[in-house]
Write a protein that holds these residues in place. Structure first.
Motif, PDB file in Angstrom:
ATOM      1  N   LEU A   2       0.837  -1.198   0.000  1.00 53.97           N
ATOM      2  CA  LEU A   2       0.000   0.000   0.000  1.00 53.97           C
ATOM      3  C   LEU A   2       0.873   1.250   0.000  1.00 53.97           C
ATOM      4  O   LEU A   2       1.673   1.464   0.904  1.00 53.97           O
ATOM      5  CB  LEU A   2      -0.888  -0.015   1.244  1.00 53.97           C
ATOM      6  CG  LEU A   2      -1.879   1.117   1.420  1.00 53.97           C
ATOM      7  CD1 LEU A   2      -2.916   1.081   0.308  1.00 53.97           C
ATOM      8  CD2 LEU A   2      -2.557   0.998   2.770  1.00 53.97           C
ATOM      9  N   THR A   3       0.753   2.084  -1.058  1.00 49.29           N
ATOM     10  CA  THR A   3       1.549   3.312  -1.108  1.00 49.29           C
ATOM     11  C   THR A   3       0.699   4.569  -1.100  1.00 49.29           C
ATOM     12  O   THR A   3       1.134   5.595  -0.608  1.00 49.29           O
ATOM     13  CB  THR A   3       2.473   3.335  -2.338  1.00 49.29           C
ATOM     14  OG1 THR A   3       1.678   3.217  -3.521  1.00 49.29           O
ATOM     15  CG2 THR A   3       3.501   2.223  -2.280  1.00 49.29           C
ATOM     16  N   ASN A   4      -0.501   4.516  -1.660  1.00 46.74           N
ATOM     17  CA  ASN A   4      -1.390   5.680  -1.714  1.00 46.74           C
ATOM     18  C   ASN A   4      -2.707   5.367  -1.024  1.00 46.74           C
ATOM     19  O   ASN A   4      -3.300   4.309  -1.270  1.00 46.74           O
ATOM     20  CB  ASN A   4      -1.673   6.092  -3.163  1.00 46.74           C
ATOM     21  CG  ASN A   4      -0.439   6.586  -3.863  1.00 46.74           C
ATOM     22  OD1 ASN A   4       0.285   7.415  -3.325  1.00 46.74           O
ATOM     23  ND2 ASN A   4      -0.183   6.067  -5.056  1.00 46.74           N
ATOM     24  N   ILE A   5      -3.156   6.291  -0.180  1.00 49.36           N
ATOM     25  CA  ILE A   5      -4.440   6.152   0.495  1.00 49.36           C
ATOM     26  C   ILE A   5      -5.282   7.371   0.138  1.00 49.36           C
ATOM     27  O   ILE A   5      -4.845   8.504   0.333  1.00 49.36           O
ATOM     28  CB  ILE A   5      -4.257   6.059   2.020  1.00 49.36           C
ATOM     29  CG1 ILE A   5      -3.432   4.828   2.387  1.00 49.36           C
ATOM     30  CG2 ILE A   5      -5.613   6.043   2.726  1.00 49.36           C
ATOM     31  CD1 ILE A   5      -3.002   4.769   3.843  1.00 49.36           C
ATOM     32  N   ASN A   6      -6.468   7.143  -0.400  1.00 44.68           N
ATOM     33  CA  ASN A   6      -7.386   8.223  -0.758  1.00 44.68           C
ATOM     34  C   ASN A   6      -8.691   8.030  -0.005  1.00 44.68           C
ATOM     35  O   ASN A   6      -9.366   7.012  -0.194  1.00 44.68           O
ATOM     36  CB  ASN A   6      -7.651   8.230  -2.267  1.00 44.68           C
ATOM     37  CG  ASN A   6      -6.406   8.548  -3.053  1.00 44.68           C
ATOM     38  OD1 ASN A   6      -5.830   9.608  -2.898  1.00 44.68           O
ATOM     39  ND2 ASN A   6      -5.975   7.610  -3.888  1.00 44.68           N
ATOM     40  N   LEU A   7      -9.012   8.970   0.861  1.00 48.31           N
ATOM     41  CA  LEU A   7     -10.277   8.951   1.586  1.00 48.31           C
ATOM     42  C   LEU A   7     -11.081  10.160   1.114  1.00 48.31           C
ATOM     43  O   LEU A   7     -10.736  11.294   1.405  1.00 48.31           O
ATOM     44  CB  LEU A   7     -10.045   9.026   3.097  1.00 48.31           C
ATOM     45  CG  LEU A   7      -9.209   7.904   3.706  1.00 48.31           C
ATOM     46  CD1 LEU A   7      -8.946   8.186   5.181  1.00 48.31           C
ATOM     47  CD2 LEU A   7      -9.895   6.564   3.539  1.00 48.31           C
TER      48      LEU A   7
END
Length: 195
Positions: A2-7
């Motif tokens: 996991l490198t990018n987290i978009n909430l």
């Protein structure tokens, strides 16, 4: 991994420990009002955090995020929890006047934090910047009404605290500047001050 987290547009999210100890490098949070306690705790690769429409940052949310050197806080932010950025890699900081509360120890031991461009928060908790040994300058805006004891304790390189508050916001007996060689420079009328 996991490198990018978009909430995005999450109105309710119980995120305690949700992304703790991940390898994420980038987080984008849009229209998610609350960042949960310990949400990104010990995410040591986290370098980019983009916040939009965030209201509160929970306790220990970004603790020990070593790669996080800067963050821009939105004008919607009202509170920063206890230990929220403890031991993070922040090098500079500017807090909008929308922030009404900085929790105790919120930025404790941010050893790379050199400058606080502005603190506009109404209340700065006890030991909020405790041990930020690289910190040299702090600017406290006129919206600040209270600074807790030991707020800048152990900031050994702190030389100047520019205070623009119109009333006394701490008592020298509270050891706010203990462990520093800082000069308090008052830039406003302070007729009722107990500095």
């Amino acid at each position: 991994g996991l490198t990018n987290i978009n909430l995005n547009s999450i109105t309710s999210f119980n995120g305690d420990y949700a992304f703790a100890e991940t390898g994420a490098t980038t987080v984008n949070i849009n229209n998610c009002p609350n960042i949960g306690n310990y949400m990104f705790w010990y995410s040591q690769n986290l370098a980019n955090v983009n916040l939009n429409q965030v209201i509160s940052i929970g306790n220990n949310a970004f603790e020990a995020c070593d790669s996080l050197t800067s963050i821009t806080f939105p004008n919607t932010l009202t509170s920063i929890g206890t230990y929220a950025f403890w031991d993070s890699g922040l090098t500079s900081l500017s807090l909008p006047s929308s922030v009404t509360s900085i929790g105790n120890y919120a930025f404790k031991q941010c050893f790379d934090l050199v400058t606080i461009a502005a603190i506009g928060s109404a209340s700065i908790g006890s030991s909020s910047f405790y041990g930020c040994s690289a910190l040299t300058t702090v600017n406290i805006l006129n919206t600040v009404t209270f600074i807790g004891s030991y707020a800048f304790y152990g900031c050994s390189n702190l030389t100047t605290v520019n205070c623009y508050a119109e009333k006394a916001i701490f008592d020298v007996s509270d050891s706010v500047l203990s462990g520093t060689s800082a000069s308090l420079v008052i830039h406003a009328r302070a007729s009722d001050a107990t500095w």
